[in-house]
Scaffold this motif. Structure first.
Motif, PDB file in Angstrom:
ATOM      1  N   THR A 117     -29.469  -7.428 -47.413  1.00  0.00           N
ATOM      2  CA  THR A 117     -28.451  -8.117 -46.617  1.00  0.00           C
ATOM      3  C   THR A 117     -28.811  -8.079 -45.136  1.00  0.00           C
ATOM      4  N   ILE A 118     -29.218  -6.922 -44.655  1.00  0.00           N
ATOM      5  CA  ILE A 118     -29.594  -6.800 -43.247  1.00  0.00           C
ATOM      6  C   ILE A 118     -30.825  -7.645 -42.943  1.00  0.00           C
ATOM      7  N   ARG A 119     -31.782  -7.647 -43.869  1.00  0.00           N
ATOM      8  CA  ARG A 119     -32.993  -8.456 -43.662  1.00  0.00           C
ATOM      9  C   ARG A 119     -32.647  -9.937 -43.579  1.00  0.00           C
ATOM     10  N   LEU A 120     -31.789 -10.417 -44.476  1.00  0.00           N
ATOM     11  CA  LEU A 120     -31.405 -11.821 -44.460  1.00  0.00           C
ATOM     12  C   LEU A 120     -30.613 -12.159 -43.207  1.00  0.00           C
ATOM     13  N   ALA A 121     -29.764 -11.245 -42.766  1.00  0.00           N
ATOM     14  CA  ALA A 121     -29.004 -11.489 -41.539  1.00  0.00           C
ATOM     15  C   ALA A 121     -29.935 -11.707 -40.356  1.00  0.00           C
ATOM     16  N   GLY A 122     -31.009 -10.954 -40.306  1.00  0.00           N
ATOM     17  CA  GLY A 122     -31.990 -11.147 -39.246  1.00  0.00           C
ATOM     18  C   GLY A 122     -32.699 -12.480 -39.364  1.00  0.00           C
ATOM     19  N   GLU A 123     -32.991 -12.894 -40.574  1.00  0.00           N
ATOM     20  CA  GLU A 123     -33.705 -14.158 -40.790  1.00  0.00           C
ATOM     21  C   GLU A 123     -32.881 -15.362 -40.345  1.00  0.00           C
ATOM     22  N   VAL A 124     -31.561 -15.317 -40.575  1.00  0.00           N
ATOM     23  CA  VAL A 124     -30.727 -16.490 -40.301  1.00  0.00           C
ATOM     24  C   VAL A 124     -29.899 -16.328 -39.032  1.00  0.00           C
ATOM     25  N   ARG A 137     -22.855   2.544 -46.712  1.00  0.00           N
ATOM     26  CA  ARG A 137     -24.206   2.321 -46.180  1.00  0.00           C
ATOM     27  C   ARG A 137     -24.296   0.985 -45.453  1.00  0.00           C
ATOM     28  N   LEU A 138     -23.669  -0.030 -46.026  1.00  0.00           N
ATOM     29  CA  LEU A 138     -23.705  -1.346 -45.402  1.00  0.00           C
ATOM     30  C   LEU A 138     -22.966  -1.330 -44.068  1.00  0.00           C
ATOM     31  N   ARG A 139     -21.843  -0.632 -44.006  1.00  0.00           N
ATOM     32  CA  ARG A 139     -21.101  -0.562 -42.750  1.00  0.00           C
ATOM     33  C   ARG A 139     -21.930   0.116 -41.662  1.00  0.00           C
ATOM     34  N   ALA A 140     -22.597   1.196 -42.039  1.00  0.00           N
ATOM     35  CA  ALA A 140     -23.426   1.905 -41.061  1.00  0.00           C
ATOM     36  C   ALA A 140     -24.562   1.030 -40.560  1.00  0.00           C
ATOM     37  N   GLU A 141     -25.206   0.304 -41.468  1.00  0.00           N
ATOM     38  CA  GLU A 141     -26.325  -0.558 -41.073  1.00  0.00           C
ATOM     39  C   GLU A 141     -25.841  -1.756 -40.267  1.00  0.00           C
ATOM     40  N   CYS A 142     -24.682  -2.291 -40.611  1.00  0.00           N
ATOM     41  CA  CYS A 142     -24.134  -3.404 -39.827  1.00  0.00           C
ATOM     42  C   CYS A 142     -23.822  -2.950 -38.398  1.00  0.00           C
ATOM     43  N   GLU A 143     -23.268  -1.757 -38.254  1.00  0.00           N
ATOM     44  CA  GLU A 143     -23.000  -1.243 -36.919  1.00  0.00           C
ATOM     45  C   GLU A 143     -24.290  -1.045 -36.142  1.00  0.00           C
ATOM     46  N   ARG A 144     -25.309  -0.556 -36.836  1.00  0.00           N
ATOM     47  CA  ARG A 144     -26.591  -0.319 -36.162  1.00  0.00           C
ATOM     48  C   ARG A 144     -27.240  -1.621 -35.699  1.00  0.00           C
ATOM     49  N   HIS A 145     -27.035  -2.689 -36.467  1.00  0.00           N
ATOM     50  CA  HIS A 145     -27.640  -3.983 -36.125  1.00  0.00           C
ATOM     51  C   HIS A 145     -26.639  -4.922 -35.435  1.00  0.00           C
ATOM     52  N   ARG A 146     -25.486  -4.365 -35.055  1.00  0.00           N
ATOM     53  CA  ARG A 146     -24.469  -5.133 -34.323  1.00  0.00           C
ATOM     54  C   ARG A 146     -23.991  -6.336 -35.130  1.00  0.00           C
ATOM     55  N   LEU A 147     -23.758  -6.088 -36.386  1.00  0.00           N
ATOM     56  CA  LEU A 147     -23.173  -7.100 -37.267  1.00  0.00           C
ATOM     57  C   LEU A 147     -21.745  -6.680 -37.591  1.00  0.00           C
ATOM     58  N   HIS A 148     -20.882  -7.659 -37.721  1.00  0.00           N
ATOM     59  CA  HIS A 148     -19.501  -7.376 -38.081  1.00  0.00           C
ATOM     60  C   HIS A 148     -19.366  -7.426 -39.595  1.00  0.00           C
TER      61      HIS A 148
END
Length: 420
Positions: A81-88, A109-120
């Motif tokens: 999910t994080i990889r795809l968010a970066g792609e698009v 885990r997804l919440r932590a990674e979204c916070e790290r990558h500044r995704l809501h």
């Protein structure tokens, strides 16, 4: 700047009444539907794997009909999910909330990674009618017994049912083709073979066909649903388990069909849907529901008998009503609810075998093998769960006489069904 969001599908494989998808399509110009085939969940049940692949193909078709598509990746759902968010260039991720241990770990885990990558990250309802935790007893975090929960549940405010999005627009630079280790989304492979030759097909379209076929009988559900030979239950549980059908929509249609939304809205069938919500609110606070006894002080003096377990699994116990249920399970990946009670009661109360072994067998074969409901029902029968009468028994001879009096169900499966 064009705003983009990802909708991460899990076990909500539909476009009708899908709050996460509807909200993303309303708030963002571009929406990327994503499903990640998680190796941690594969191989547990060939029947459900086949049903899943069929449901993904149906979801892909429904999304394409609305101008979108389904991106399928293989691997860890959080990383993909994080990889795809970066792609698009996505700004946010929408996800349906769930209660299983695996789902909640994935969410953290997804919440932590979204916070790290500044995704809501935003979670939405949709897997139950009433959200787990929405109704609670005074001084407690969940209801332990069904009847008071049902009374509170009846008074809960249901959310509005949502129409499917008219249009889904993908990012222009998105190529929903192959991922490094997976097939192109446009070339989904044929569903892998399941173990049950007569299993129901997966997908939202199949779910809606089954709903239309069964719904005219809902006003007689209370009188006919325990008739083993009549086979008059909805058979919609696999579609609820994979989210091919919204439980809220199903409850609404059942109430409307009964002709009295103010009263029959909570008739016998909708009451069964409430049982599903009940076990989800239990699992939300007791994630060990599939592995640990729920009831404090429950007696767990189980014996070990691999031969007896194997005979029960294969429908070779010599008790016709039990063998019929187990052979139906192996043939269809599904079992009549009354037969589930009988077979589970026989394993635990007659053979004295651990309910966890029954959970595992059902989890392998059932298309609707949901963690909360499968384990919750097993614990209820075994006397370790939410039943206020833990010593309740299901005498198979009496059950057969009452619910299959002329032996039609037994003859259908014991004489005509392969024992495996």
């Amino acid at each position: 700047m064009t705003r983009t969001a990802i909708v991460l599908f899990t076990r909500d494989l539909r476009v009708h009444d899908h709050p996460a998808l509807a909200a993303a399509c309303s708030a963002f110009a571009r929406v990327v539907p994503l499903f990640v085939l998680d190796p941690a969940l594969t191989g547990r049940s060939p029947n459900r794997t086949r049903f899943l692949h069929q449901s993904l193909a149906a979801l892909r078709d429904a999304l394409r009909d609305r101008g979108g598509d389904l991106v399928i990746r293989h691997g860890d759902p959080v990383a993909e999910t994080i990889r795809l968010a970066g792609e698009v260039g996505a700004e946010g991720v929408a996800l349906s909330a769930d209660v299983s241990r695996h789902a909640r770990t994935r969410e953290r885990r997804l919440r932590a990674e979204c916070e790290r990558h500044r995704l809501h990250l935003r979670l939405f309802p949709g897997l139950t009618i009433v959200d787990p935790g929405a109704v609670r007893p005074a001084g407690g975090d969940h209801y332990r017994v069904f009847t008071p929960y049902f009374r509170a549940w009846q008074g809960a405010l249901w959310r509005e049912e949502l129409a499917p999005p008219d249009r889904i627009r993908l990012p222009e630079r998105l190529r929903p083709g192959s991922s490094p280790d997976g097939p192109p989304v446009g070339e989904l492979p044929a569903p892998p073979p399941g173990e049950s030759p007569h299993a129901a097909p997966g997908g939202e379209a199949a779910a809606r066909r089954r709903l239309a076929q069964w719904l005219p009988t809902v006003d007689r559900y209370g009188d006919i649903h325990d008739d083993l030979a009549g086979d008059a239950t909805s058979r919609l549980s696999p579609y609820l388990r994979f989210g091919c059908l919204s439980p809220l929509e199903l409850a609404n249609r059942a109430g409307e069909r009964a002709g009295d939304p103010g009263g029959a809205r909570f008739g016998p069938f909708v009451r069964q849907l409430c049982w599903r919500d009940f076990y989800h609110q239990v699992a939300a606070v007791f994630p060990e529901i599939a592995t640990k006894a729920y009831r404090r002080g429950a007696t767990e003096d189980w014996r070990r008998d691999p031969e007896a377990l194997d005979a029960w699994t294969r429908g070779r116990t010599g008790m016709p009503i039990v063998d019929a249920g187990m052979r139906q399970l192996r043939a269809e990946g599904w079992m009549h609810n009354r037969a589930r009670l009988i077979t589970a009661g026989y394993l635990t109360k007659v053979l004295g075998l651990d309910w966890r072994e029954g959970v595992a067998v059902f989890a392998r074969w059932l298309l609707d093998g949901d963690v909360a409901n499968n384990a919750g029902n097993w614990q209820w029968v075994a006397g370790t769960g939410n039943d206020s009468r833990p010593h309740r028994g299901f005498n198979p001879t009496r059950q057969a006489a009452r619910f299959d009096p002329d032996g039609t169900y037994v003859r259908r499966w014991v004489k005509g069904g392969a024992p495996g």
